[in-house]
Design a protein around this motif. Structure first.
Motif, PDB file in Angstrom:
ATOM      1  N   ASP A 172      -3.032   5.279  -2.847  1.00 62.80           N
ATOM      2  CA  ASP A 172      -3.942   6.306  -2.351  1.00 62.80           C
ATOM      3  C   ASP A 172      -4.079   7.394  -3.410  1.00 62.80           C
ATOM      4  O   ASP A 172      -3.118   8.111  -3.701  1.00 62.80           O
ATOM      5  CB  ASP A 172      -3.365   6.867  -1.048  1.00 62.80           C
ATOM      6  N   PRO A 189      -1.333   1.643   6.845  1.00 62.60           N
ATOM      7  CA  PRO A 189      -0.846   2.621   5.866  1.00 62.60           C
ATOM      8  C   PRO A 189       0.427   3.359   6.236  1.00 62.60           C
ATOM      9  O   PRO A 189       1.302   3.552   5.390  1.00 62.60           O
ATOM     10  CB  PRO A 189      -2.025   3.581   5.724  1.00 62.60           C
ATOM     11  N   ILE A 214      -5.185  -2.667   5.341  1.00 64.79           N
ATOM     12  CA  ILE A 214      -3.927  -1.925   5.166  1.00 64.79           C
ATOM     13  C   ILE A 214      -3.429  -1.421   6.516  1.00 64.79           C
ATOM     14  O   ILE A 214      -4.218  -1.153   7.424  1.00 64.79           O
ATOM     15  CB  ILE A 214      -4.099  -0.731   4.197  1.00 64.79           C
ATOM     16  N   TYR A 256       0.842  -1.200   0.000  1.00 66.40           N
ATOM     17  CA  TYR A 256       0.000   0.000   0.000  1.00 66.40           C
ATOM     18  C   TYR A 256       0.874   1.246   0.000  1.00 66.40           C
ATOM     19  O   TYR A 256       1.855   1.331   0.745  1.00 66.40           O
ATOM     20  CB  TYR A 256      -0.911   0.005   1.229  1.00 66.40           C
ATOM     21  N   SER A 301       0.567   5.055   0.844  1.00 66.30           N
ATOM     22  CA  SER A 301      -0.273   6.014   1.552  1.00 66.30           C
ATOM     23  C   SER A 301       0.045   7.449   1.140  1.00 66.30           C
ATOM     24  O   SER A 301       1.209   7.847   1.100  1.00 66.30           O
ATOM     25  CB  SER A 301      -0.041   5.855   3.063  1.00 66.30           C
ATOM     26  N   LEU A 355      -1.564  -1.059  -4.178  1.00 66.65           N
ATOM     27  CA  LEU A 355      -2.755  -0.248  -3.982  1.00 66.65           C
ATOM     28  C   LEU A 355      -2.281   1.151  -3.624  1.00 66.65           C
ATOM     29  O   LEU A 355      -1.530   1.325  -2.660  1.00 66.65           O
ATOM     30  CB  LEU A 355      -3.633  -0.819  -2.869  1.00 66.65           C
TER      31      LEU A 355
END
Length: 305
Positions: free
Chosen positions: A92, A241, A239, A51, A53, A90
């Motif tokens: 943000d 983050p 997640i 992830y 962020s 993934l």
């Protein structure tokens, strides 16, 4: 056979690989890893997706998480983590960096950089961390237009719609928004800043058959739950983050204080990754072997006395 840069990276689009991970019955755990070296260390411990962020990327640039960074800023982070790890990411996407056309540009830019998924949130700029107060929401119509734009622009990117509506509009409104975002083209829903286990359970019950993402951030409004506990609640993704950044920033702070107080880092060596460990992490010798004219580096194992 000599190492070739990029030869070990997957050829299948990252979005398709992300979908395949979600097709499995177990929950997908994604730690924050917005830097190449962090991604490599996470991969070493078995994580299959990561992830990125917005708060971590902003903080790394010395900026607050108020929607100030740009698409190209984020692509810099995507490229290094995707290249170094080969894992689906993934990312943000904040509020989409503008309106519908900006969202379409973001989707294509993120795909080209190597992202596998993105989440968009239904806040207005200046946006805030989902766990802070006084968030201002866009209308459901505005958010649906952005989700539809992302759906239309994507080639393979997995689209997650985040709603921050629970805090200010309540559970009913958040569920209604989520249903509309799915109709607009979202693949999954991210209900942000749920404050109790019961709220996670209720949201799951009211969104049957929908892929759901849980956010396990520290110093926020969500109680500490493990990956297994989120899976038991019916969530498909979780997640962590900014956890990695909080740990690293605390270590940096302590190190600089120690150097300032002691005139050097001689008493911090036991807390350091060694040169050999660093080189192993980043594959130093693989790159070195690309150039046969280089002599293999001999790593010092002790400090001069």
């Amino acid at each position: 056979m000599p190492y070739v840069i990029g030869a070990d990276l997957p050829q299948e689009p990252a979005g398709e690989r992300f979908r395949a991970l979600l097709d499995r019955p177990e929950i997908l755990g994604m730690p924050g890893a917005h830097l190449g070296i962090a991604g490599l260390l996470a991969k070493k411990h078995g994580f299959e997706a990561l992830y990125l962020s917005g708060a971590a990327m902003s903080a790394s640039m010395g900026l607050p998480d108020l929607g100030m960074i740009t698409i190209e800023d984020v692509c810099f982070f995507i490229r290094q983590v995707a290249r170094s790890t080969g894992l689906p990411l993934l990312v943000d996407g904040d509020t989409g960096y503008g309106e519908a056309l900006n969202v379409m540009h973001m989707v294509r830019a993120f795909e080209d950089a190597g992202a596998g998924a993105v989440h968009l949130e239904d806040q207005l700029l200046p946006k805030k961390c989902g766990h802070l107060n006084d968030k201002k929401l866009a209308s459901a119509d505005e958010m649906c237009a952005k989700v539809a734009a992302a759906h239309r622009a994507r080639r393979h990117l997995y689209i997650i719609a985040r709603t921050d509506a629970v805090a200010s509009e309540g559970m009913d409104a958040a569920v209604a928004r989520a249903q509309r975002y799915l109709e607009a083209g979202a693949d999954a829903i991210f209900p942000e800043a749920l404050t109790t286990v019961e709220m996670f359970r209720e949201f799951r019950a009211r969104m049957p058959g929908v892929k759901l993402l849980a956010n396990m951030t520290e110093f926020g409004r969500t109680p500490f739950l493990t990956k297994e506990e989120f899976q038991a609640l019916g969530y498909d993704m979780v997640i962590w983050p900014v956890t990695h950044l909080r740990i690293a920033a605390k270590a940096w702070d302590q190190l600089y204080a120690q150097i300032a107080a002691e005139g050097g880092a001689q008493n911090a060596v036991d807390r350091m990754q060694t040169r050999a460990e660093l080189y192993e992490t980043i594959g130093y010798h693989k790159y070195e072997e690309l150039d046969a004219s280089l002599v293999r580096t001999i790593i010092p194992t002790a400090m001069p006395q």
